[in-house]
Design a protein around this motif. Sequence first.
Motif, mmCIF file in Angstrom:
data_model
loop_
_atom_site.group_PDB
_atom_site.id
_atom_site.type_symbol
_atom_site.label_atom_id
_atom_site.label_comp_id
_atom_site.label_asym_id
_atom_site.label_seq_id
_atom_site.Cartn_x
_atom_site.Cartn_y
_atom_site.Cartn_z
ATOM 1 N N UNK A 1 2.100 4.701 -0.583
ATOM 2 C CA UNK A 1 0.889 5.516 -0.705
ATOM 3 C C UNK A 1 0.650 6.341 0.562
ATOM 4 N N UNK A 2 1.017 5.818 1.714
ATOM 5 C CA UNK A 2 0.869 6.589 2.950
ATOM 6 C C UNK A 2 1.799 7.797 2.961
ATOM 7 N N UNK A 3 2.980 7.634 2.405
ATOM 8 C CA UNK A 3 3.907 8.762 2.299
ATOM 9 C C UNK A 3 3.319 9.843 1.404
ATOM 10 N N UNK A 4 2.758 9.427 0.285
ATOM 11 C CA UNK A 4 2.174 10.392 -0.641
ATOM 12 C C UNK A 4 0.971 11.101 -0.023
ATOM 13 N N UNK A 5 0.193 10.356 0.744
ATOM 14 C CA UNK A 5 -0.957 10.963 1.416
ATOM 15 C C UNK A 5 -0.499 11.977 2.460
ATOM 16 N N UNK B 1 -6.301 7.371 -3.363
ATOM 17 C CA UNK B 1 -7.165 8.288 -4.113
ATOM 18 C C UNK B 1 -8.453 8.584 -3.352
ATOM 19 N N UNK B 2 -8.999 7.568 -2.706
ATOM 20 C CA UNK B 2 -10.213 7.782 -1.922
ATOM 21 C C UNK B 2 -9.934 8.727 -0.751
ATOM 22 N N UNK B 3 -8.801 8.547 -0.089
ATOM 23 C CA UNK B 3 -8.451 9.406 1.042
ATOM 24 C C UNK B 3 -8.220 10.848 0.591
ATOM 25 N N UNK B 4 -7.577 11.038 -0.556
ATOM 26 C CA UNK B 4 -7.359 12.388 -1.078
ATOM 27 C C UNK B 4 -8.689 13.083 -1.360
ATOM 28 N N UNK B 5 -9.612 12.354 -1.974
ATOM 29 C CA UNK B 5 -10.920 12.936 -2.277
ATOM 30 C C UNK B 5 -11.657 13.307 -0.988
ATOM 31 N N UNK B 6 -11.576 12.457 0.007
ATOM 32 C CA UNK B 6 -12.251 12.732 1.277
ATOM 33 C C UNK B 6 -11.631 13.945 1.960
ATOM 34 N N UNK B 7 -10.332 14.096 1.858
ATOM 35 C CA UNK B 7 -9.654 15.221 2.504
ATOM 36 C C UNK B 7 -10.090 16.560 1.925
ATOM 37 N N UNK B 8 -10.136 16.677 0.604
ATOM 38 C CA UNK B 8 -10.498 17.984 0.050
ATOM 39 C C UNK B 8 -11.970 18.301 0.291
ATOM 40 N N UNK B 9 -12.781 17.262 0.488
ATOM 41 C CA UNK B 9 -14.197 17.485 0.759
ATOM 42 C C UNK B 9 -14.415 18.073 2.151
#
Length: 308
Positions: free
Chosen positions: A91-95, A152-160
Motif C-alpha cells: 500500500x505504501x508503494x501505491x501511495x 484510501x484515507x491517505x489518498x483522500x487527504x492528499x487530494x484535499x
Amino acid sequence: MHVFQNRHGGPVVVVFGSGGVVGSALQRQLAVAGYQATAACAILWAQPVQDISTQIDACLKRPALTQAQNKKLVVVWAAGAAGFGSSEQDTQKELAVFTAVLDQLQEHQLKLWPQTRLRFLLISSIGGLFEGITNIRPDSPISVRRPYGQLKQAQEQLIATQEGLSAGIIRLPSVYSYINVNKRMGLIQTMTRNALLRQITPIFGSPTTLRDYVWADDIGRTVVHLCGADTLSTQPYHLFSGRPASILYIHACLERCLGRSVHLSFHYEAHNALNITGHRVSYNGMWQPTDMTENITRIVDNALSQHI
C-alpha cells in the motif's frame, strides 16, 4: 490509462485503472455518452515506483492531452493493485505512485495546460474506511482496520490538500460486474461462475453477514455524470444501494436465476464476518442503483453467451 474524447464536446476524460472492474464499466458508460478512446498507456504495477512514475509522466504528455487546452480535463483515479489483504509495503508503494501522479498533474497544469480546468475524481473504498461499521453516512467518522484502509484515507487527504484542484471523492461498497476470469473477481462473480461450472464456492466468513453490493455500470453512469457536472459536493459521494444483502440472499437469487442448486462451503473467519452497511443517498436522482436479481440475470446471460 486511457484518454477519452467526446465528438460532441464536453471534457476530456483520463481514466487510470481503465482495465479494472470499475474502470471497464466507466469505459462502457463513456461510450454510451459519445466518448471514444484516443490514447492508451499501460501501467505496470510490478515495476519500481520511479519507473511507474516515469511511464505515467510520459502518458500525460501525449498529444491527446496537450491538445485539451482551453477545455475541462477530468482525471478519474480507479487504479491500483492493492486490496483488503495487501501488506503495508504494497500500500505504501501505491501511495507513492499516487502522490507522484498528483505532483505531475499540478506541474503539467502550470506548464502544459495553463488554460485547462482540471478536475480529479478519486474512486475510494467504503469497506476499507469503515470496516465493521453499520448505518454509514457521508459524514460518518472514518475508522480503518488495515493497511488498505490507511491507503484510501491517505489518498483522500492528499487530494484535499491540492491547491486549485477541483476534486471529488466517490466511495464505493462491494462492487460486482460481469465475469472476467482475467481480472480480480468479487464474491458475486465468483459464486456465479462456480454455480455455472457446478462447483462449490468456499466462503470464508458468515452466511448472514450483511454487505452492500452495487452494480459497476451504475457506478460508471454516475461517474460520467460527475465528469460533466458544474460543481462537486464537498462531502464524499457514498454510492450505497441501501439494500444490504447476505450471502444467503445472493445464494437464493442465484438458485432462482439458474433453476438449480448452488453449492457453498463455509469456513468462519471473524474478520470477514463484519457487517458493513449504510444509507442510500440519491444525490438529486443522479445515483439510481439497479436491482441485484436483475443484475445477476445479466451476469448469467452474459456468461452463457460467452461460454464462460
